[in-house]
Design an enzyme around this catalytic site. Structure first.
Site, PDB file in Angstrom:
ATOM      1  N   ARG A  54       1.340   1.302  10.383  1.00  0.00           N
ATOM      2  CA  ARG A  54       0.917   1.657   9.024  1.00  0.00           C
ATOM      3  C   ARG A  54       2.141   1.596   8.135  1.00  0.00           C
ATOM      4  O   ARG A  54       3.004   2.456   8.187  1.00  0.00           O
ATOM      5  CB  ARG A  54       0.311   3.067   9.035  1.00  0.00           C
ATOM      6  CG  ARG A  54      -0.366   3.481   7.734  1.00  0.00           C
ATOM      7  CD  ARG A  54      -0.986   4.861   7.850  1.00  0.00           C
ATOM      8  NE  ARG A  54      -2.082   4.916   8.810  1.00  0.00           N
ATOM      9  CZ  ARG A  54      -3.321   4.530   8.541  1.00  0.00           C
ATOM     10  NH1 ARG A  54      -3.626   4.110   7.331  1.00  0.00           N
ATOM     11  NH2 ARG A  54      -4.246   4.580   9.469  1.00  0.00           N
ATOM     12  N   SER A  57     -11.171  -6.444   9.821  1.00  0.00           N
ATOM     13  CA  SER A  57     -12.298  -5.795   9.200  1.00  0.00           C
ATOM     14  C   SER A  57     -13.023  -6.874   8.424  1.00  0.00           C
ATOM     15  O   SER A  57     -12.380  -7.715   7.798  1.00  0.00           O
ATOM     16  CB  SER A  57     -11.761  -4.717   8.264  1.00  0.00           C
ATOM     17  OG  SER A  57     -12.814  -4.123   7.550  1.00  0.00           O
ATOM     18  N   ARG A  63       0.090  -6.300  11.543  1.00  0.00           N
ATOM     19  CA  ARG A  63      -0.241  -5.286  12.539  1.00  0.00           C
ATOM     20  C   ARG A  63      -0.562  -5.894  13.915  1.00  0.00           C
ATOM     21  O   ARG A  63      -0.410  -5.228  14.944  1.00  0.00           O
ATOM     22  CB  ARG A  63      -1.425  -4.472  12.040  1.00  0.00           C
ATOM     23  CG  ARG A  63      -1.725  -3.264  12.888  1.00  0.00           C
ATOM     24  CD  ARG A  63      -2.969  -2.545  12.415  1.00  0.00           C
ATOM     25  NE  ARG A  63      -2.669  -1.470  11.480  1.00  0.00           N
ATOM     26  CZ  ARG A  63      -3.600  -0.604  11.052  1.00  0.00           C
ATOM     27  NH1 ARG A  63      -4.844  -0.719  11.450  1.00  0.00           N
ATOM     28  NH2 ARG A  63      -3.264   0.351  10.223  1.00  0.00           N
ATOM     29  N   GLU A  66      -7.633  -0.658  14.732  1.00  0.00           N
ATOM     30  CA  GLU A  66      -8.218  -1.703  13.890  1.00  0.00           C
ATOM     31  C   GLU A  66      -7.226  -2.836  13.608  1.00  0.00           C
ATOM     32  O   GLU A  66      -6.131  -2.610  13.112  1.00  0.00           O
ATOM     33  CB  GLU A  66      -8.672  -1.064  12.570  1.00  0.00           C
ATOM     34  CG  GLU A  66      -9.229  -2.071  11.592  1.00  0.00           C
ATOM     35  CD  GLU A  66      -9.548  -1.445  10.227  1.00  0.00           C
ATOM     36  OE1 GLU A  66      -9.878  -0.241  10.198  1.00  0.00           O
ATOM     37  OE2 GLU A  66      -9.462  -2.163   9.229  1.00  0.00           O
ATOM     38  N   ARG A 115       0.830  -1.203   0.000  1.00  0.00           N
ATOM     39  CA  ARG A 115       0.000   0.000   0.000  1.00  0.00           C
ATOM     40  C   ARG A 115       0.862   1.249   0.000  1.00  0.00           C
ATOM     41  O   ARG A 115       1.822   1.343   0.751  1.00  0.00           O
ATOM     42  CB  ARG A 115      -0.927  -0.007   1.210  1.00  0.00           C
ATOM     43  CG  ARG A 115      -1.836  -1.237   1.175  1.00  0.00           C
ATOM     44  CD  ARG A 115      -2.922  -1.201   2.207  1.00  0.00           C
ATOM     45  NE  ARG A 115      -3.707  -2.430   2.096  1.00  0.00           N
ATOM     46  CZ  ARG A 115      -4.736  -2.733   2.865  1.00  0.00           C
ATOM     47  NH1 ARG A 115      -5.121  -1.898   3.818  1.00  0.00           N
ATOM     48  NH2 ARG A 115      -5.397  -3.859   2.682  1.00  0.00           N
TER      49      ARG A 115
END
Length: 424
Positions: free
Chosen positions: A273, A348, A385, A345, A258
RNA sequence: GGAAGCGUGCCGGAGCGGCCGAACGGAACAGUCUUGAAAACUGUCGUCGUUAAUAGCGACCGUGGGUUCAAAUCCCACCGCUUCCUCCA
């Protein structure tokens, strides 16, 4: 893509959804009008075409003398058909443009509003209370010599890192535990391509508003995927799948890339991140009638994993305006991050109902033997993460980290990660 | 990277510019026969759109263009696959 039949039968339901998302309601009326226009145009074209086909057949059967006149008439006919075809094509293009802009119809019960309007479904577990100064995962990673951010940055730039020693093993252990768990629950493991072609990227809806999040390799015209969902959703593209023995479930493992273009300056510390991480993703193809039950199931699997990692977490029901365009409902599970004193988070899960499958043309045969668009759902089962939450929640006064019991079998029985002894 | 060949329905495999949505074989499904099954025989057997319609009509033979009154069939481009050579974890 939304269901065109719903557009015709119950446009108000779509309007209500657009409203809940904070999207443009008038798109629905535009789509209804464009649909009517297209249907009229296609009918005109088809009847002209039928005439033309009949006339062309006569030419073949005609005698030599009759032919020239028939061919001349055919030429006139061909012009008319061409014109009608162009009108119908344009009408369809216009309709497509509008209909693609309409996002999936949200499920009843999804809170309306934007990012901050989520509702908390539940909170589980006990937040750790430390009688010492808690370290964040970066400090722990450094002192235990398991995360090397400095060298990651040296070779690849910001938001890159090395996982080292027990850090690397911990990630693999987590992935393996998740894969074991998924396999026991009817998911077929898949290791997916992480480079895909433009049409696959576009087909799964990732080239829309998030296009600048995605790495692109112009020399080969390929995209690096930010999640194995891309490959998992594309897996059965243009197929009529067999759901007679229940849903098709896949657990896709891949490295994810990403650009984090829109988040400059956000979460710059540590590995929360990053540009590259690993993820095990669940993906289900199912009869839409059962999609909500499946969604609950995916969430339950995620919770089981979080509990196995002994992490305190909460589950939120994401507000309509914060859903991706394909999602009709989304639950996030967020783990407590002690040094940030907040939930972050970790997983999801989205129910995309038939929206994604319609675009990808994934169908199944229902009980009546008719083809019907399938529903798709996805959900995270483990990612890099998680290490952040595991390290921070399980740190000890002496600077070591206690490994959750369920993970130990994947780490040769190791119970603690301790600082390496100084080398002589 | 170099050379050749090929892309048709669930699979295999025909297909002369009009009679091809497509022969034939297999699979599958239903039925007959059988105590039951197998075999044999009979029938059904692509998808999408439009439409009240399982009626009609239209579209689809890798994808996109083009030629033609008419294209699975001719032309162009692209994509993919196979084989051989080269290279390689």
């Amino acid at each position: 893509m939304i269901d065109p039949n719903l557009l015709r039968e119950n446009p108000d339901a779509i309007k209500a959804s657009q409203r809940a998302r904070g999207n443009d309601e008038s798109l629905v009326d535009q789509a209804v009008a464009a649909d009517a226009k297209w249907r009229k145009a296609i009918q005109e074209f088809e009847s002209l075409r039928a005439e033309q086909n009949a006339a062309a057949k006569l030419v073949g059967a005609a005698s030599k003398e009759e032919r020239p006149a028939l061919i001349a008439a055919g030429q006139v006919m061909a012009e008319k058909v061409k014109a009608a075809n162009e009108i119908a094509d344009a009408a369809q293009k216009h309709l497509d443009e509008i209909i693609w802009k309409i996002e999936n119809v949200v499920i009843d019960g999804v809170p309306a509003g934007g990012e901050e309007n989520f509702t908390v479904v539940k909170e589980v577990g006990t937040k750790p209370k430390f009688d010492f100064e808690a370290q964040d995962h970066v400090a722990l990673g450094e002192s235990l010599d398991i995360i090397d951010i400095e060298r990651g940055t040296k070779i690849a730039g910001s938001r890159f890192y090395f996982l080292k020693g027990w850090g690397a093993r911990l990630e693999l252990a987590l992935m393996n535990m998740a894969l074991d768990y998924a396999s026991k629950n009817d998911f077929t493991a898949l290791i997916t391509p992480t480079l895909v072609r433009p049409e696959v990227m576009a087909g799964t809806g990732f080239l829309g508003e998030h296009a600048d999040e995605i790495y692109y390799l112009p020399a080969d015209d390929l995209y690096l995927t930010g999640t194995s969902e891309v490959a998992l959703a594309g897996y059965h593209r243009d197929e009529i799948i067999d759901l007679s023995n229940g849903p098709l479930r896949y657990a896709g493992w891949s490295t994810c890339y990403r650009r984090e273009a829109g988040s400059a300056g956000r979460d710059t510390r540590g590995i929360l991140r990053v540009h590259q991480f690993n993820k095990l993703e669940m993906f289900s193809y199912i009869d839409p009638a059962n999609s909500e039950a499946e969604h609950a199931k995916l969430l339950a699997f995620q919770e089981a994993m979080l509990q196995a990692c002994e992490l305190p977490y909460r589950v939120i029901d994401t507000a309509a305006g914060d859903l991706g365009s394909s999602a009709a409902r989304k639950f996030d599970a967020e783990a407590w991050v002690p040094t940030q004193e907040t939930y972050r988070e970790l997983t999801s899960t989205s129910n995309c109902t038939t929206y994604q499958a319609r675009r990808l043309n994934v169908r199944f045969r229902n009980a009546e033997g008719k083809t019907q668009t399938a529903a798709t759902l996805n959900g995270t089962l483990a990612t890099t993460r998680w290490l952040v939450a595991i390290l921070e929640n399980h740190q000890q006064a002496d600077g070591s980290v206690k490994i959750p019991t369920a993970l130990r079998p994947y780490l040769g029985g190791q119970e603690f990660i301790t600082a390496p002894k100084a080398r002589a």
